[in-house]
Design a protein around this motif. Structure first.
Motif, mmCIF file in Angstrom:
data_model
loop_
_atom_site.group_PDB
_atom_site.id
_atom_site.type_symbol
_atom_site.label_atom_id
_atom_site.label_comp_id
_atom_site.label_asym_id
_atom_site.label_seq_id
_atom_site.Cartn_x
_atom_site.Cartn_y
_atom_site.Cartn_z
ATOM 1 N N UNK A 74 -8.810 6.080 11.626
ATOM 2 C CA UNK A 74 -8.386 5.330 10.439
ATOM 3 C C UNK A 74 -9.023 5.859 9.165
ATOM 4 N N UNK A 75 -9.787 6.944 9.274
ATOM 5 C CA UNK A 75 -10.389 7.569 8.099
ATOM 6 C C UNK A 75 -11.701 6.952 7.649
ATOM 7 N N UNK A 76 -12.300 6.105 8.471
ATOM 8 C CA UNK A 76 -13.572 5.470 8.106
ATOM 9 C C UNK A 76 -14.744 6.298 8.631
ATOM 10 N N UNK A 77 -15.854 6.300 7.887
ATOM 11 C CA UNK A 77 -17.033 7.024 8.375
ATOM 12 C C UNK A 77 -17.619 6.314 9.600
ATOM 13 N N UNK A 78 -18.149 7.110 10.520
ATOM 14 C CA UNK A 78 -18.738 6.576 11.747
ATOM 15 C C UNK A 78 -20.083 7.243 11.970
ATOM 16 N N UNK A 79 -21.117 6.436 12.158
ATOM 17 C CA UNK A 79 -22.448 6.953 12.416
ATOM 18 C C UNK A 79 -22.853 6.523 13.828
ATOM 19 N N UNK A 80 -23.008 7.477 14.718
ATOM 20 C CA UNK A 80 -23.318 7.172 16.114
ATOM 21 C C UNK A 80 -24.675 6.511 16.280
ATOM 22 N N UNK A 81 -25.529 6.590 15.267
ATOM 23 C CA UNK A 81 -26.835 5.922 15.345
ATOM 24 C C UNK A 81 -26.663 4.420 15.559
ATOM 25 N N UNK A 82 -25.548 3.862 15.114
ATOM 26 C CA UNK A 82 -25.309 2.426 15.276
ATOM 27 C C UNK A 82 -25.113 2.044 16.742
ATOM 28 N N UNK A 83 -24.941 3.019 17.623
ATOM 29 C CA UNK A 83 -24.743 2.755 19.048
ATOM 30 C C UNK A 83 -26.069 2.627 19.801
ATOM 31 N N UNK A 84 -27.163 2.995 19.163
ATOM 32 C CA UNK A 84 -28.473 3.026 19.827
ATOM 33 C C UNK A 84 -28.858 1.656 20.371
ATOM 34 N N UNK A 85 -29.469 1.675 21.549
ATOM 35 C CA UNK A 85 -29.998 0.456 22.147
ATOM 36 C C UNK A 85 -29.075 -0.226 23.125
ATOM 37 N N UNK A 86 -27.833 0.232 23.243
ATOM 38 C CA UNK A 86 -26.886 -0.340 24.198
ATOM 39 C C UNK A 86 -26.254 0.791 25.003
ATOM 40 N N UNK A 87 -25.841 0.504 26.241
ATOM 41 C CA UNK A 87 -25.071 1.513 26.980
ATOM 42 C C UNK A 87 -23.818 1.870 26.183
ATOM 43 N N UNK A 88 -23.388 3.114 26.304
ATOM 44 C CA UNK A 88 -22.244 3.591 25.533
ATOM 45 C C UNK A 88 -21.286 4.366 26.427
ATOM 46 N N UNK A 89 -20.006 4.041 26.320
ATOM 47 C CA UNK A 89 -18.948 4.785 26.996
ATOM 48 C C UNK A 89 -18.238 5.618 25.938
ATOM 49 N N UNK A 90 -18.256 6.934 26.099
ATOM 50 C CA UNK A 90 -17.481 7.835 25.255
ATOM 51 C C UNK A 90 -16.284 8.293 26.077
ATOM 52 N N UNK A 91 -15.094 7.981 25.587
ATOM 53 C CA UNK A 91 -13.855 8.322 26.296
ATOM 54 C C UNK A 91 -13.165 9.438 25.514
ATOM 55 N N UNK A 92 -13.143 10.631 26.062
ATOM 56 C CA UNK A 92 -12.542 11.798 25.412
ATOM 57 C C UNK A 92 -11.086 11.896 25.849
ATOM 58 N N UNK A 93 -10.173 11.836 24.876
ATOM 59 C CA UNK A 93 -8.753 11.818 25.194
ATOM 60 C C UNK A 93 -7.956 12.662 24.200
ATOM 61 N N UNK A 94 -6.716 12.971 24.590
ATOM 62 C CA UNK A 94 -5.772 13.673 23.720
ATOM 63 C C UNK A 94 -4.486 12.855 23.671
ATOM 64 N N UNK A 95 -3.823 12.813 22.523
ATOM 65 C CA UNK A 95 -2.652 11.941 22.360
ATOM 66 C C UNK A 95 -1.478 12.254 23.284
ATOM 67 N N UNK A 96 -1.336 13.485 23.692
ATOM 68 C CA UNK A 96 -0.190 13.898 24.500
ATOM 69 C C UNK A 96 -0.474 13.850 25.993
#
Length: 196
Positions: A74-96
């Motif tokens: 959506x064009x918003x800035x994202x700082x991964x530091x905000x994820x610290x302290x909790x388990x995190x799921x990173x889901x790598x995907x492609x639109x097609x």
């Protein structure tokens, strides 16, 4: 000199990606064959400070794996530091990718069921941002953030070489699982093991 080695590696990764989508096969141990080191997949990473603050969400120390920034679809800035302290799921995907579409419902369910306890972040790549936005809309996965990784910077950071790939980090930023989970099956159990 580095550019000469990166180009063949990038080409190989793209070729692997194109052949892997929809196969339902994947690895649950390393992300890239023959890789020697990774910030995200090395054993325990000591917390590190970045740009002087060293804090993420709620004053948590930021592990090296989460010391990056990006932009959402959506064009918003994202700082991964905000994820610290909790388990995190990173889901790598492609639109097609049909395998990725098959994982969408289960990934969204896990995100909703663990709201406030676990971070779920989609990392879209291998296409343009407009296609990424359409994927999020079409799959109903807009309840959690999705990064627009057109240049593949986050994918490279975690040594991901194929789409429909999960990287699951514990609350300290240590990788506890990576690989394909066909249809997202098993994701809820892996997350429950980190929260319960």
């Amino acid at each position: 000199m580095r550019a000469r080695t990166v180009l063949p590696a990038t080409l190989a990764a793209v070729l692997l990606t194109l052949t892997a989508c929809g196969s339902g096969e994947g690895s649950t141990s390393g992300s890239a064959a023959g890789s020697s080191s990774s910030e995200a997949s090395s054993p325990a990473q000591p917390p590190v400070a970045s740009n002087g603050s060293g804090s993420g969400a709620e004053g948590e120390r930021v592990p090296k794996a989460l010391n990056f920034t990006a932009t959402t679809v959506d064009g918003k800035p994202f700082d991964a530091k905000t994820l610290a302290g909790k388990p995190t799921v990173l889901w790598f995907w492609a639109p097609w990718c049909p395998t990725c579409k098959g994982q969408a419902a289960e990934t969204a369910k896990v995100a909703a069921d663990n709201l406030g306890r676990v971070n779920v972040v989609g990392v879209a790549g291998l296409d343009k941002n407009a296609a990424m936005r359409d994927f999020v809309s079409d799959t109903g996965t807009g309840s959690f953030p999705h990064l627009s990784d057109e240049k593949g910077e986050v994918w490279k950071r975690f040594e991901v070489t194929q789409q429909s790939h999960y990287v699951i980090l514990d609350k300290d930023g240590k990788t506890v699982h990576e690989g394909v989970l066909p249809g997202g099956k098993g994701l809820a159990d892996k997350v429950a093991g980190l929260t319960g």
